[in-house]
Write an enzyme that holds these catalytic residues in place. Structure first.
Site, PDB file in Angstrom:
ATOM      1  CG  MET A   1      25.687 -20.033   3.090  1.00  0.00           C
ATOM      2  SD  MET A   1      24.961 -20.169   4.688  1.00  0.00           S
ATOM      3  CE  MET A   1      23.283 -20.462   4.274  1.00  0.00           C
TER       4      MET A   1
ATOM      5  NE  ARG B   1      15.528 -26.566  -3.147  1.00  0.00           N
ATOM      6  CZ  ARG B   1      16.781 -26.189  -3.379  1.00  0.00           C
ATOM      7  NH1 ARG B   1      17.573 -25.906  -2.367  1.00  0.00           N
ATOM      8  NH2 ARG B   1      17.237 -26.110  -4.589  1.00  0.00           N
TER       9      ARG B   1
ATOM     10  NE  ARG C   1      -6.537   8.093  -8.929  1.00  0.00           N
ATOM     11  CZ  ARG C   1      -6.211   6.806  -8.793  1.00  0.00           C
ATOM     12  NH1 ARG C   1      -6.604   5.939  -9.714  1.00  0.00           N
ATOM     13  NH2 ARG C   1      -5.501   6.408  -7.759  1.00  0.00           N
TER      14      ARG C   1
ATOM     15  NE  ARG D   1     -10.373  11.623  -6.607  1.00  0.00           N
ATOM     16  CZ  ARG D   1      -9.092  11.271  -6.539  1.00  0.00           C
ATOM     17  NH1 ARG D   1      -8.596  10.800  -5.404  1.00  0.00           N
ATOM     18  NH2 ARG D   1      -8.322  11.373  -7.588  1.00  0.00           N
TER      19      ARG D   1
ATOM     20  CD  GLU E   1      -8.325  12.464  -0.001  1.00  0.00           C
ATOM     21  OE1 GLU E   1      -7.366  11.950  -0.589  1.00  0.00           O
ATOM     22  OE2 GLU E   1      -9.279  13.001  -0.592  1.00  0.00           O
TER      23      GLU E   1
ATOM     24  N   GLY F   1      -8.486   7.243   1.600  1.00  0.00           N
ATOM     25  CA  GLY F   1      -7.486   7.568   0.580  1.00  0.00           C
ATOM     26  C   GLY F   1      -6.135   7.511   1.266  1.00  0.00           C
ATOM     27  CB  THR F   2      -4.209   4.619   2.483  1.00  0.00           C
ATOM     28  OG1 THR F   2      -4.425   3.858   1.303  1.00  0.00           O
ATOM     29  CG2 THR F   2      -5.158   4.192   3.556  1.00  0.00           C
TER      30      THR F   2
ATOM     31  CG  ASP G   1      -3.682  12.889  -0.560  1.00  0.00           C
ATOM     32  OD1 ASP G   1      -2.584  13.470  -0.668  1.00  0.00           O
ATOM     33  OD2 ASP G   1      -4.540  12.872  -1.462  1.00  0.00           O
TER      34      ASP G   1
ATOM     35  CB  CYS H   1      -9.891   3.959  -3.059  1.00  0.00           C
ATOM     36  SG  CYS H   1      -9.834   5.657  -2.504  1.00  0.00           S
TER      37      CYS H   1
END
Ligand code: ADP
Ligand code: MG
Ligand code: MG
Length: 915
Positions: free
Chosen positions: A103, A338, A560, A616, A780, A801-802, A804, A867
């Site tokens: 501004m 600041r 994996r 896995r 998942e 397994g967030t 999926d 994970c």
């Protein structure tokens, strides 16, 4: 008037940034701790909201403004609008959250034909007075009357040209008078009204203009980009401040400074100043300013005062400050302070050093750093081995290196950025209206301005590479090119900039991952002292595991196994396994894969020793290992053509008998070999067609593969357990975990567990040792969440397994959502965040909490982690801490972020609120 709309700097509450804005609150605070701030007052942000809501200033506000101007008059001994001894003021915006350059500020307000003559008589300096006047007319014209800057700039340039003068400093009083006249004319032409002579009218229009700028496009865009919600900042305050002049001669100056170096964090005087100039000149980059160290020679006494100011600011705010000052005829005034925006390197170093100096506590040292900022430290740097010659150098304004195609305006940067191009934005200097170009660019390069120019400040805030003041470069924005000597860089040419050295290179230069600084190690070790969540890594190879370890991971939360299958020496075996049309043939391929996987696991366990490694079992649908149908069809076509050529070769030989003259490739391949290749490709094509699924992500994958092809899972389990046996045998301490993906029912887990039990027995008797490991499941699917109590009978750990689980909870397919409708949902506020980046605590999180609770009921010591990608995101980490998970697992470069975020989660746990 019932409501209090205005506070003088002596009275306002320096802590109330929401009401007074950051700038206003700090002006009050500085005044009250005895720093030399010119007198002034703050009109509150609440007033701004009232004004924007009712389209008029609240009743009585203007009377109150007059009363407060009266106070300034008393303190300064000058009179507003008075011909003999005029008071001039600045009108400055400032909201709760600093939005640099968002501004506009109006300087020298209170000048008119009358006060101008007064100012000339009083100062005896006509040049100074006209300079102030022309600046005021232009700024007021632009900000309060909405006149295009260019209308003024044209006249300014014309007068300069006519007078044959290059630099603004060369203009004399007469030139500036001419310019002022022309500017007044512009105002008349553009608005149809003469420039307002009444100083209170000037003030009223300016106050309204600042209020209106809160809803201006620039400000709104900025707030959207940085997720600044009304709770964080609502409305802008207006600060009215008595003017002090840095442009009254050579005993005057104006400057900006940081209490420590914001690029490196080094505890030293840092900043730039200009002699005989007004504040905005330094920031706008119109003249290239001098480093503050030169002030020590030029004005030694004032330099000492400045050092004192800096020390007092830091001691009071317990934070690195970014401050503005002006020296008027030998007197130092502080005009703003600041909290300094710094890059990650500087934040980390200052945290560690300020803690050591006793300025802040360990908790403060951790909490003052936004975990996401650490990502910068993992930004690429130029490979020091590179031999490239730079073509020019500017000021190193924001560290990190970047390459991209040159563009010369923000709109093009945005367009190309959207199209997925990497771009570097080149400008003479940048302005707030270029902000969208910053978002799109990898780096910024300007030919003018210093390390505190707009470009530098904004780029540092965004953690983007920036070089400023590269004066060797002649940037011609209109012609879309930059010229260095006889070298022309055109739009679309690739360059590399190094914001840490200021060097500019042609083409793309190799970059390397940076290493951890000692300070970062110290800071993160403090974080670990507080954090309750462990931080594990999602990695699949020993090299990445070592990297994760060096970043401070204390385990692998997700390995994996399919990534191992994709390596070039294994893929052919995996393909044979898939192509096998009976159990024996498949077993044969698996037998060849087995030792390779076993060695993979052994190396991974060794690399992570003594920490846990969660492996896995195979997860993706099998067709992912085969080429696409399209690719196979093309291959077969090519092979058939090749066969035709071989036939042609035979005909050639038969006809001419000139074997020796044929080029080598034609000498050894015969039709048989090609027929074999064709047959194999055709088999693959057939298999690909067989494996076709409408929605493979919801199809034959995860544990379902293990159910249909048990021998695949058995091979993997055997590789893991034999790797365990080998490590145990050689005395390497390890904590392996076998994890089953996509589980929906206890029966699936029991079945896989039965493979495990069987193989465990075999391996144990084969090696003559007992194996230690854990068996668990990913969570998942929604059904796994609802059956968690049962699953915990067999599973010793859960890992969310967030990715999926989010797809399943939302019924979104991630790719479609992110490419099609999710941006709209986020922009229109239908959804606050992208749930694939930020864990959806309210939805997915509820399933997680329910799962954790029922899992713990069955098995109180069950280990639970996450994970999914969200596991490295600070806000998600706070939620994970809240539901008391044991660990989060994320990609290696996010580990430092996660460690700091885990400490924040603990330190801030009492005020955790969901979403
Ligand atoms: P920004 O938010 O863009 O930094 P400021 O309100 O700080 O805008 O003002 C712009 C410039 O004008 C700054 O360099 C500031 O120091 C200078 N300035 C503002 N008010 C005054 C004043 N009363 N006297 C002298 N310079 C001022
Ligand atoms: Mg501004
Ligand atoms: Mg400022």
């Amino acid at each position: 008037m019932t409501e209090k709309y205005i506070y003088s700097f002596q009275k306002g509450d320096g802590k109330n940034k929401v009401l007074l804005g950051g700038k206003g609150a700090n002006l009050c605070e500085m005044t009250q701790i005895g720093l030399n701030v010119p007198p002034g007052f703050v009109i509150t942000t609440k007033t701004c909201l009232d004004y924007l809501g009712n389209h008029q200033l609240p009743d009585g506000l203007l009377e109150d403004v007059k009363a407060h101007i009266g106070e300034i008059e008393t303190l300064s001994g000058k009179q507003f609008g008075d011909r003999r001894n005029p008071l001039l003021v600045s009108v400055r915006s400032g909201s709760a959250i600093s939005m640099p350059g968002m501004m506009d500020t109006i300087l020298n307000l209170g000048l008119n034909a009358q006060t101008l003559t007064g100012l000339i008589e009083q100062t005896g300096d006509a040049r100074f007075a006209y300079d102030a006047y022309r600046r005021f007319i232009q700024l007021f014209g632009k900000v309060a009357l909405g006149i295009d800057d260019q209308k003024f700039d044209l006249h300014f340039a014309a007068v300069k040209k006519q007078a044959g003068i290059k630099s603004d400093v060369g203009l004399d009083a007469e030139h500036l008078r001419q310019i002022s006249e022309l500017f007044l004319q512009v105002v008349l032409e553009e608005t149809g009204k003469p420039f307002p002579e009444n100083v209170y009218e000037q003030l009223e229009l300016s106050i309204k203009a600042v209020f209106n700028s809160w809803m201006g496009k620039r400000a709104v865009d900025y707030r959207r980009e940085f997720h600044i919600t009304p709770k964080m900042a609502n409305g802008t305050a207006v600060n009215v401040v008595a003017m002090v002049f840095g442009n009254m001669g050579n005993d005057c100056a104006t400057g900006v400074g940081f209490t420590r170096n914001p690029g490196t964090g080094v505890n030293e005087m840092y900043g730039e100043y200009l002699v005989n100039a007004q504040g905005e000149d330094v920031v706008a980059g119109i003249r290239t300013p001098k480093p503050v160290q030169e002030l020590a020679q030029e004005m030694p006494d004032l330099y000492k005062q400045l050092v004192d100011l800096r020390n007092r600011l830091e001691a009071h705010y317990q934070e690195v400050q970014d401050y503005e000052y002006t020296i008027e005829r030998g007197v130092l005034y502080c005009l703003q302070t600041r909290n300094g925006k710094m890059n990650a390197t500087a934040m980390v170093r200052t945290s560690v050093e300020m803690m050591a100096e006793g300025l802040i506590s360990k908790e403060q040292a951790l909490l003052r750093i936004n975990p996401e900022l650490l990502e910068q430290l993992l930004h690429p740097q130029l490979d020091p081995e590179n031999k490239a010659q730079s073509v020019a150098q500017g000021l190193p304004a924001s560290p990190g290196a970047a390459f991209g195609k040159c563009v010369f305006d923000a709109d093009t940067a945005e367009l190309m950025g959207r199209a997925g191009e990497r771009v570097i934005l080149l400008r003479e200097e940048t302005k707030p209206e270029d902000i969208h170009g910053f978002f799109a660019a990898q780096g910024i390069l300007t030919s003018r301005g210093g390390k505190t120019s707009h470009a530098a400040v904004v780029a540092r805030g965004m953690g983007k590479a920036c070089i400023a003041g590269a004066e060797d470069l002649q940037i011609d924005v209109r012609a879309h090119q930059a010229i260095i000597g006889d070298l022309h860089i055109r739009e679309g040419d690739t360059i590399t900039i190094d914001g840490s050295t200021g060097l500019i290179y042609l083409g793309e230069i190799a970059m390397i991952e940076p290493s951890f600084s000692e300070e970062l190690k110290i800071l993160l070790s403090w974080a670990d002292e507080f954090a309750e969540l462990e931080v594990h890594a999602n990695v699949d190879t020993p090299e990445r595991a070592r990297m994760a370890l060096s970043y401070g991971a204390t385990g692998i939360g997700l390995c994996r196994t399919e990534r191992m299958f994709n390596a070039s020496d294994r893929l052919p075996l995996v393909i044979d396994m898939i192509l096998a049309d009976n159990k024996e043939a498949r077993q044969q391929a698996l037998t060849r894969l087995f030792p390779i996987q076993r060695d993979d696991f052994k190396q991974l366990f060794e690399a992570m020793s003594p920490y846990p490694v969660t492996v896995r079992l195979l997860d993706p649908p099998m067709h992912e290992f085969l080429p696409s149908e399209h690719q196979l069809e093309d291959d077969i076509k090519a092979l058939n053509l090749y066969k035709l050529m071989i036939q042609g070769q035979q005909v050639t030989l038969e006809t001419l008998g000139l074997q020796a003259l044929l080029p080598t490739p034609f000498n050894y391949l015969n039709e048989d070999v090609i027929n074999k290749a064709i047959a194999k490709k055709e088999l693959m094509l057939k298999k690909v067609k067989e494996l076709y699924e409408v929605n493979p992500m919801l199809g034959h994958r995860g544990v379902r593969l293990g159910m249909s092809y048990p021998e695949i899972y058995q091979m993997q389990i055997r590789s893991i357990l034999e790797a365990v046996a080998l490590c145990t045998q050689q005395g390497t301490p390890i904590l392996p975990e076998i994890m089953v993906p996509q589980v929906i029912t206890l029966q699936e887990l029991i079945k896989v567990k039965s493979f495990v039990d069987q193989i465990q027995q075999e391996v144990e008797s084969q090696y003559g040792i007992a194996l230690e490991f854990k068996f668990g499941t990913m969570v998942e699917t929604v059904r796994a969440c609802t059956r968690a109590g049962e699953l915990a009978q067999v599973a010793e750990f859960f890992s969310f397994g967030t990715n999926d689980l989010t797809q399943a909870t939302f019924s979104f397919s991630r790719e479609d959502a992110e490419n099609k409708f999710l941006p709209l949902y986020n922009e229109t506020g239908l959804l606050e965040d992208n749930p694939f980046e930020v864990l959806d605590a309210k939805g997915v999180g509820q399933l997680m909490k329910m799962t954790a609770d029922s899992g713990r009921l069955t098995r109180p010591d069950i280990k639970i982690g996450i994970c999914g990608e969200q596991g490295g995101h600070p806000q998600s980490i706070r939620f994970c801490h809240h539901i008391k998970l044991d660990y989060v697992s994320c990609s290696a470069p996010r580990i430092p972020i996660a460690r700091l975020a885990a400490a924040h989660a603990k330190l801030l746990e009492d005020d955790y609120r969901m979403g």
